[in-house]
Design a protein around this motif. Sequence first.
Motif, PDB file in Angstrom:
ATOM      1  N   UNK A   1      15.621   8.522  53.045  1.00  0.00           N
ATOM      2  CA  UNK A   1      16.767   7.711  53.489  1.00  0.00           C
ATOM      3  C   UNK A   1      16.344   6.607  54.458  1.00  0.00           C
ATOM      4  N   UNK A   2      15.200   6.001  54.152  1.00  0.00           N
ATOM      5  CA  UNK A   2      14.699   4.886  54.940  1.00  0.00           C
ATOM      6  C   UNK A   2      14.740   3.609  54.109  1.00  0.00           C
ATOM      7  N   UNK A   3      14.852   2.471  54.779  1.00  0.00           N
ATOM      8  CA  UNK A   3      14.924   1.190  54.092  1.00  0.00           C
ATOM      9  C   UNK A   3      13.562   0.850  53.484  1.00  0.00           C
ATOM     10  N   UNK A   4      13.564   0.188  52.307  1.00  0.00           N
ATOM     11  CA  UNK A   4      12.289  -0.235  51.709  1.00  0.00           C
ATOM     12  C   UNK A   4      11.649  -1.357  52.517  1.00  0.00           C
ATOM     13  N   UNK A   5      10.325  -1.426  52.485  1.00  0.00           N
ATOM     14  CA  UNK A   5       9.599  -2.458  53.215  1.00  0.00           C
ATOM     15  C   UNK A   5       9.175  -3.607  52.315  1.00  0.00           C
ATOM     16  N   UNK A   6       9.141  -3.386  50.997  1.00  0.00           N
ATOM     17  CA  UNK A   6       8.762  -4.437  50.072  1.00  0.00           C
ATOM     18  C   UNK A   6       7.278  -4.724  50.105  1.00  0.00           C
ATOM     19  N   UNK A   7       6.880  -5.750  49.372  1.00  0.00           N
ATOM     20  CA  UNK A   7       5.471  -6.125  49.329  1.00  0.00           C
ATOM     21  C   UNK A   7       4.630  -5.042  48.679  1.00  0.00           C
ATOM     22  N   UNK A   8       3.492  -4.757  49.277  1.00  0.00           N
ATOM     23  CA  UNK A   8       2.595  -3.734  48.722  1.00  0.00           C
ATOM     24  C   UNK A   8       3.208  -2.342  48.765  1.00  0.00           C
ATOM     25  N   UNK A   9       4.185  -2.144  49.654  1.00  0.00           N
ATOM     26  CA  UNK A   9       4.821  -0.824  49.749  1.00  0.00           C
ATOM     27  C   UNK A   9       5.649  -0.497  48.515  1.00  0.00           C
ATOM     28  N   UNK A  10       5.975  -1.522  47.732  1.00  0.00           N
ATOM     29  CA  UNK A  10       6.744  -1.291  46.506  1.00  0.00           C
ATOM     30  C   UNK A  10       5.840  -1.058  45.304  1.00  0.00           C
ATOM     31  N   UNK A  11       4.526  -1.095  45.518  1.00  0.00           N
ATOM     32  CA  UNK A  11       3.584  -0.939  44.422  1.00  0.00           C
ATOM     33  C   UNK A  11       2.905   0.431  44.495  1.00  0.00           C
ATOM     34  N   UNK A  12       2.608   0.971  43.331  1.00  0.00           N
ATOM     35  CA  UNK A  12       1.867   2.228  43.263  1.00  0.00           C
ATOM     36  C   UNK A  12       0.389   1.942  43.451  1.00  0.00           C
TER      37      UNK A  12
END
Length: 397
Positions: free
Chosen positions: A367-378
């Motif tokens: 239940x935390x907000x996404x950070x985007x960028x590399x954090x959205x990649x596997x």
Amino acid sequence: MSSDRVGMMEFFHVTPAASGLHVTPDSAMRVSAVFACVQRIAGAVASLPLQQYERREGERELVDNPPLWWLLNEQPCARFTAASSWEQSLCGMLLRGDGFVYLRRNRIGDVKEMVPLPWDGVSPRRVTTDDSDRLNYSISDVRTWGCDQDDMLHFPGFGFNGLRGMSVIQWAARNAAGGAMAMDEYSGKFFAGGAHPSIVLETSGKMSDTLQEQTRNAFAARYSGIANAHRLPLILTEGIKATNLSVSAEDSQLLEARKFGVIDIARAFGVPPHMIGETSASTSWGSGIESMNRGFVQYTLETHLQRIEQELNRKLFRTAKYFLRFDRDAMLESDSDGQAKYYRAAAGGPGSGPGWMAIDEIRKKKNLKPMGGDSAKIYFPPNKPVSAKPEDPKNEP
């Protein structure tokens, strides 16, 4: 006892155990081990969120804000929360063999309510024709009506015969529950008498029948019962002596018998004994307990989850495109160490190899907000450059 009466008693789950006591689902729940086993299994299922997925080109995708989410996870009907509804269904399945939930639909067939029903208010009936073999249900709950199997969620226990499942109490834990009930009753009477063993009052003189009765009654009135236990010193006159006749509860192995009864009941329900407070048989509090916890999830809880998921999918969707699945990962919420190891492996990284979840996917579960960028990649390990130096022994053939 006639065979007809025995058959009727078994149908209503009122069957005598070897102890002679009649064991019913209600009376069995007064045994702490039975109550704890049912509570652990039902509570574990009720704590898991249900998620809806869609199959697309051989892959599955989580459906955001599905229309059935509120009914399945928060409030299935006006009188029940989702947790209490699942607990009632699991209680019926474990204690009586079946759990029932009525699907109240609108005119176009959409499910508007999911109403839990009492086990004894539902009677399944097999209806066969030349081209079908289905179940119909007669329901008696405030009013009487009937419905087709498409409008009834039927959660049977192990051993479903096409009509009803097998009750754990009736088939596997009847004698164990009856023995526990008998030992509870014996213990209650033992302590109600002041926890005193049987006493013989003897004297060298001769006593009349009247004097014997008076002495016996006076002794019982003054020294038996919880109110008199350890309150007054024992004073005997006229040469009367008190002799201990029977053994104590511990010497008669009452405690050992009760301990075995707990383990026997836990075995019938498939619950590790340590989960209901019986830890004497556990080998250790380290990996042994962890292995038993994993076994409970894999061999006990998983079978119940599979049966529930299959029943929900075939009654709610009637298509392979959508399906519901309990979020097993939610079991890690209370295990911080196990949760950390799982997510560390899921994210991957140097020394761990490729991951299968992005950091933002893990953050979403927390239940935390996404950070985007590399954090959205596997994470995938970068390709290692091959050295061209001839002196490097790793490049030699």
